[in-house]
Design a protein around this motif. Structure first.
Motif, short mmCIF file in Angstrom:
data_model
loop_
_atom_site.label_atom_id
_atom_site.label_comp_id
_atom_site.label_asym_id
_atom_site.label_seq_id
_atom_site.Cartn_x
_atom_site.Cartn_y
_atom_site.Cartn_z
N ARG A 145 27.35 21.82 -19.70
CA ARG A 145 26.26 22.49 -20.44
C ARG A 145 26.61 23.96 -20.71
NH1 ARG A 145 23.05 19.38 -17.07
NH2 ARG A 145 22.76 21.09 -15.59
N GLU A 146 27.30 24.59 -19.77
CA GLU A 146 27.69 26.00 -19.95
C GLU A 146 28.83 26.14 -20.95
OE1 GLU A 146 26.18 28.66 -18.72
OE2 GLU A 146 24.75 27.51 -17.52
N LEU A 147 29.57 25.06 -21.19
CA LEU A 147 30.74 25.10 -22.07
C LEU A 147 30.55 24.28 -23.35
CD1 LEU A 147 33.62 24.73 -19.44
CD2 LEU A 147 33.18 26.71 -20.90
N THR A 148 29.32 24.18 -23.84
CA THR A 148 29.07 23.35 -25.02
C THR A 148 29.93 23.77 -26.21
OG1 THR A 148 27.18 24.72 -25.59
CG2 THR A 148 26.73 22.67 -24.39
N TRP A 149 30.24 25.04 -26.34
CA TRP A 149 31.04 25.55 -27.45
C TRP A 149 32.47 24.98 -27.44
CZ3 TRP A 149 35.34 28.13 -25.82
CH2 TRP A 149 35.33 28.61 -24.50
N LEU A 150 32.94 24.55 -26.27
CA LEU A 150 34.31 24.02 -26.14
C LEU A 150 34.34 22.49 -26.26
CD1 LEU A 150 37.30 24.70 -25.48
CD2 LEU A 150 36.71 24.45 -23.06
N ASN A 151 33.20 21.85 -26.02
CA ASN A 151 33.12 20.39 -26.01
C ASN A 151 34.14 19.80 -25.03
OD1 ASN A 151 32.19 17.83 -26.64
ND2 ASN A 151 33.55 17.63 -28.40
N PRO A 152 34.04 20.18 -23.74
CA PRO A 152 35.05 19.78 -22.77
C PRO A 152 34.78 18.42 -22.13
CG PRO A 152 33.46 21.14 -21.67
CD PRO A 152 33.05 21.06 -23.13
N LYS A 153 35.80 17.91 -21.49
CA LYS A 153 35.66 16.79 -20.56
C LYS A 153 35.78 17.45 -19.18
CE LYS A 153 37.80 12.64 -18.81
NZ LYS A 153 38.91 11.69 -18.94
N VAL A 154 34.69 17.51 -18.44
CA VAL A 154 34.68 18.22 -17.16
C VAL A 154 34.83 17.23 -16.01
CG1 VAL A 154 33.37 19.75 -15.63
CG2 VAL A 154 33.24 20.06 -18.11
N LEU A 155 35.74 17.55 -15.12
CA LEU A 155 35.96 16.75 -13.92
C LEU A 155 35.78 17.64 -12.70
CD1 LEU A 155 39.32 15.08 -15.00
CD2 LEU A 155 37.09 13.98 -14.97
#
Length: 179
Positions: A145-155
């Motif tokens: 949610r904090e990185l929406t601008w990057l559209n990441p896959k967070v693990l």
């Protein structure tokens, strides 16, 4: 040839398919934007099969009480997001001073700019008690949610979860605690 990096009490062994930079110790960061108050960096930036990765390491073993609020309040999620943001900014800043083809940041930034897939952002989090899959998933969603601008896959990973969600070519081992 694999690369071995020690971060606190953890050893990270990256296999031959990785190109890895210990970004928070890299000269381009240390002599660059780190000089500006509040600028942060992830521990590792890397390329795996041409795809960019960000890896931040937190070892909260023996510091559970001190870090409980960071984990539950969303503070840690924001910190990870700021480190990713500042890492990208500091790499771009460093590349303005040296042509991309003449430094080790070029391949990473080119892959990041041309990335058509979700960019992996890994929080390697060791705690006295490993996070439950539900807790790891909730923390990953907060970071996302904090990185929406990057559209990441967070693990959110730890040694106990690594067997279930292995990162290709990465082996993490624990070092003994200081006495």
């Amino acid at each position: 040839m694999s690369a071995l990096h020690v971060e606190g009490r953890l050893s990270f062994s990256f296999g031959d398919d990785w190109q890895i930079l210990k970004w928070d110790d890299h000269t381009a960061f240390q002599d660059g934007l780190k000089r500006f108050e509040g600028t942060r960096a992830v521990d590792f930036v890397g390329l795996l099969f041409g795809a960019p990765w960000f890896i931040e390491v937190k070892d909260f073993r023996d510091y559970r009480i001190e870090n409980k609020q960071r984990l539950t309040s969303g503070e840690l999620a924001k910190e990870i997001a700021w480190k990713v943001r500042d890492s990208i900014a500091s790499m771009a800043w460093a590349c303005q001073r040296t042509p991309l083809d003449r430094n080790d940041l070029g391949p990473f930034l080119r892959s990041l700019l041309g990335c058509k897939h979700k960019v992996p952002v890994v929080l390697w989090l060791e705690e006295d008690r490993p996070p439950t899959p539900a807790a790891a998933s909730a923390l990953a969603e907060a970071i996302k949610r904090e990185l929406t601008w990057l559209n990441p896959k967070v693990l959110v990973m730890c040694r106990d979860l690594a067997e279930q969600h292995a990162i290709p070519g990465l082996v993490v081992t624990s070092q003994p605690a200081p006495r």
